[in-house]
Design an enzyme around this catalytic site. Structure first.
Site: not given
Length: 317
Positions: A114-115
């Site tokens: 995830d970011r």
């Protein structure tokens, strides 16, 4: 078959499916305020990503078939991949090899984060290597460990394995479902998938220490999710550092299970994590891909990639 039975069958086939026929998610819906915060974080990450470049200090491992790097928080996976060719050129130059004799790699992401999740990312350099690693992940032959800093009531367990369902609700958000709902249809045509994560507590309010991952007894302290969790929102909040070992590879798996256990990850506003804590505002969730172990897709040798711990993890113990 009688006329009445034909009529009943026709009616059942033509009856529209309503939401009551779908399994009910057991984790809370997204907080409306989280959408605004997530949008602001996404815009900030886009700006940050436009300036990002991998450096030699980010490299955890490299050979002719793959490279493992330490992804920072707040940068998209695609940005890391786009930055890889420049890094590889620098590595070739520093090695003294003639760049003209080195074949251009066919770069692929072997795993995604995830970011706002930092840590180990593997990039393959050949198509055939990429396909082998995809199969290894699909066959659950890759072992991953994560570190997360959570805020909630200190758990009574030291180790726990949680088994549940995973899927998208009618509004498209990922939610926890009952384990018994695995295989059932969801709005949009997908189905509930199985999801399993093991957790161990490393420290509570700074009391504890880092240690090597423990073995989990397959028949001890297993939570099979079948109903909504009961969380005392007024209880004292503690800082809990945990190690998570995902046994499946579902989107937002660790974040969802932390939420269900009542210890959401600090900064994870999408899944009820606090964004403000002790006078400070957090711009992303504190989840780190600590290690990744696998069999080398070409040589067959066992490999373990380990990313240095982020500052927030080292400061808590």
């Amino acid at each position: 078959m009688s006329a009445s039975q034909d009529s009943m069958n026709a009616t059942s086939l033509n009856t529209p499916i309503n939401l009551q026929n779908y399994p009910i998610p057991l984790s809370p819906p997204l907080n409306p305020l989280s959408k605004e915060m997530e949008l602001a974080r996404a815009m900030s990450a886009s700006s940050r990503s436009s300036l990002f470049a991998l450096s030699k200090s980010d490299v955890l491992y490299q050979d002719q078939w793959l490279i493992a790097v330490n992804k920072p928080q707040g940068v998209y996976c695609e940005t890391v991949l786009d930055s890889a060719p420049q890094l590889l050129d620098c590595l070739v130059e520093s090695s003294g090899l003639d760049e003209g004799t080195v074949a251009r790699p066919e770069l692929h992401l072997a795993n995604r984060l995830d970011r706002d999740t930092s840590g180990v990312m593997v990039i393959t350099k050949l198509h055939k290597v990429a396909s082998k690693l995809v199969k290894a992940f699909t066959d659950h032959k890759v072992r991953k460990t994560y570190i997360a800093l959570c805020i909630g009531s200190a758990p009574k367990w030291e180790k726990i394995t949680i088994k549940s369902g995973h899927g998208r609700s009618k509004f498209g958000a990922f939610r926890v479902y009952a384990a018994s709902d695995v295989g059932r249809s969801l709005p949009g045509g997908s189905t509930v998938k199985d999801m399993e994560t093991s957790f161990e507590v490393l420290s509570i309010n700074g009391q504890g220490s880092f240690r090597e991952p423990s073995e989990f007894n397959s028949d001890k302290n297993i939570l099979v999710v079948e109903e909504k969790a009961v969380i005392d929102t007024d209880a004292k909040k503690d800082e809990i550092l945990v190690r998570a070992i995902p046994r499946s590879g579902r989107t937002h798996q660790i974040r969802l299970h932390c939420q269900y256990l009542g210890i959401p990850i600090r900064g994870d506003v999408k899944y009820e994590g606090v964004c403000e804590w002790k006078g400070r505002t957090y711009d992303g969730h504190e989840l780190h891909a600590e290690s990744l172990s696998l069999e080398h897709p070409v040589t067959g040798q066992p490999l373990m990639f380990r990313a240095p711990l982020p500052v927030w993890a080292t400061q808590i113990v």
